[in-house]
Structures are given as structure tokens and as C-alpha cells.
Design an enzyme around this catalytic site. Structure first.
Site, mmCIF file in Angstrom:
data_model
loop_
_atom_site.group_PDB
_atom_site.id
_atom_site.type_symbol
_atom_site.label_atom_id
_atom_site.label_comp_id
_atom_site.label_asym_id
_atom_site.label_seq_id
_atom_site.Cartn_x
_atom_site.Cartn_y
_atom_site.Cartn_z
ATOM 1 N N GLU A 158 0.843 -1.194 0.000
ATOM 2 C CA GLU A 158 0.000 0.000 0.000
ATOM 3 C C GLU A 158 0.882 1.248 0.000
ATOM 4 O OE1 GLU A 158 -2.819 2.469 3.121
ATOM 5 O OE2 GLU A 158 -2.800 0.274 3.278
ATOM 6 N N ARG A 176 0.241 10.442 0.375
ATOM 7 C CA ARG A 176 0.569 11.527 1.308
ATOM 8 C C ARG A 176 1.715 12.396 0.809
ATOM 9 N NH1 ARG A 176 0.634 8.215 7.081
ATOM 10 N NH2 ARG A 176 -1.373 7.140 6.800
ATOM 11 N N THR A 211 -4.624 6.031 1.919
ATOM 12 C CA THR A 211 -5.001 7.417 2.210
ATOM 13 C C THR A 211 -5.825 7.998 1.058
ATOM 14 O OG1 THR A 211 -2.814 7.566 3.272
ATOM 15 C CG2 THR A 211 -4.178 9.524 3.339
ATOM 16 N N LYS A 229 -11.146 -1.593 6.451
ATOM 17 C CA LYS A 229 -9.969 -1.218 7.215
ATOM 18 C C LYS A 229 -10.441 -0.716 8.582
ATOM 19 C CE LYS A 229 -6.287 2.284 7.244
ATOM 20 N NZ LYS A 229 -5.503 3.219 6.400
#
Length: 206
Positions: free
Chosen positions: A37, A41, A65, A125
Site C-alpha cells: 500500500e 501523502r 489514504t 480497514k
């Protein structure tokens, strides 16, 4: 096969320099963690996804994210094979559902998990895992929500990961300890491969 069944640990990676993406991915795959993953960011994130998707065929690279429908579009355009979000909004969920790739929408409460389950989502998640109640909270959720499975992320370490992985409603965990920034900056890919190999052995039986 479900994304949650591919690996016990999903490395959650912050990429500052896209040039590190391919050797990093190769080290993780060699260590036994093919699901990666890349968090959206940093400015380098999408290029990192693009390079891994193009150059490391054994890696299953995804974007984390993910916060907006635009993020979904950009991640798919870069070659992301799965999507992970820290939380869930109606518009984001709609974009993830229509993406055509596996996705893990973020939840932190029973109500949020039930809301997604009502819409047919069964894999989520759990974030931020340790702050939101940790192992005991997820164990409590297994009673009223027996058909929901989670990937806990946030505060997961080699020490507490086995306790999460022992839960029947946890398929895998997400963690950043496998790819520490200091090792990435130093280009110490052999050490990252070793950390990946250790993480790949963390799964325990419920």
C-alpha cells in the site's frame, strides 16, 4: 481470492522519492509480502505506484489514504490494483465501488461498520486500530458482526500483530514498521527484505 487473504501484513509505505519505489517493492516481494500500500501523502506517491505497477509484476500495488473520488481516479490511472481509505464518505464509497478493484473503506466504530455492511461491504480497514480499541474492540465486534472482516492499521507492531491476526474477523494487518523511513533513505533494501520475511511469518491460527 480476497485481498485480506493474500498476505498477513500489508506494508503501509510513505514514498518521498519515487526512485526508491521499484527496489523497495522488489525487496518486499522477495521477503514474502507482495501486497504493498503506497499512501497518497506525498507528491511522489502516484509515480511510485506507476513505477511499481509497470516494473514489478509480482507486486500487488495499491493506493492508501484515498480520501476523494479524484484520488480514486488518479490511483487507478497510476495502476493501483486496490484502494484503502482512512474513513468513508458516501461519495468516496461510491467511487470505490465503481472502481472495479478491491477496496478497504475505513471504519472506527460499530455504527460505521454496520453502515457499510448494509451496503454490501464485508471487508474494511479498521483505523486507527490501537487508538480505536485494538484487539479487544475487534473481538467484541465479531459477535454482532460475524460476517465482517477487517484489516487493522494504526499502531500495529511486530509485538501486537500476532494478537490481531489470531482474531477470526481479521484477515491481515497494515503496518509501517516493515519499511521505516531511515532504511528507505539509506537504501538498505536487504534489511527491508529481512523485515518483510519476519512479518510474513506472523500469522497465527484463530
Amino acid at each position: 481470492m480476497s485481498l485480506l487473504d493474500l498476505t498477513p501484513v500489508v506494508p503501509v509505505v510513505v514514498i518521498e522519492d519515487a526512485g526508491t519505489a521499484v527496489p523497495l517493492a522488489r525487496a518486499l516481494v522477495a521477503g514474502g509480502l507482495p501486497v504493498i500500500e503506497i499512501t497518497l501523502r506525498t507528491p511522489a506517491a502516484l509515480e511510485a505506484v506507476r513505477r511499481i505497477a509497470a516494473e514489478v509484476p509480482d507486486a500487488v500495488v495499491g493506493a492508501g489514504t484515498v480520501r476523494t473520488a479524484d484520488d480514486v481516479t488518479a490511483a487507478l490511472g497510476a495502476g493501483a490494483r486496490f484502494l484503502v481509505s482512512p474513513g468513508t464518505t458516501p461519495s468516496l464509497l461510491a467511487a470505490m465501488v465503481s472502481s472495479g478493484v478491491p477496496y478497504l473503506p475505513g471504519v472506527a466504530t460499530a455504527t460505521e461498520a454496520m453502515t457499510l455492511a448494509e451496503q454490501g461491504v464485508r471487508e474494511m480497514k479498521f483505523f486507527p486500530a490501537e487508538s480505536a480499541g485494538g484487539v479487544s474492540y475487534l473481538k467484541a465486534l465479531s459477535g454482532p458482526l460475524p460476517d465482517v472482516r477487517f484489516c487493522p492499521t494504526g499502531g500495529i507492531t511486530p509485538a501486537n500483530a500476532p494478537s490481531y491476526l489470531a482474531l477470526a474477523n481479521v484477515g491481515c494487518v497494515g503496518g509501517s514498521w516493515v519499511t521505516p523511513a531511515v532504511l528507505l533513505a539509506a537504501g538498505d533494501y536487504p534489511r527491508i527484505e529481512k523485515l518483510a520475511a519476519e512479518a510474513a511469518c506472523l500469522r497465527t491460527s484463530p
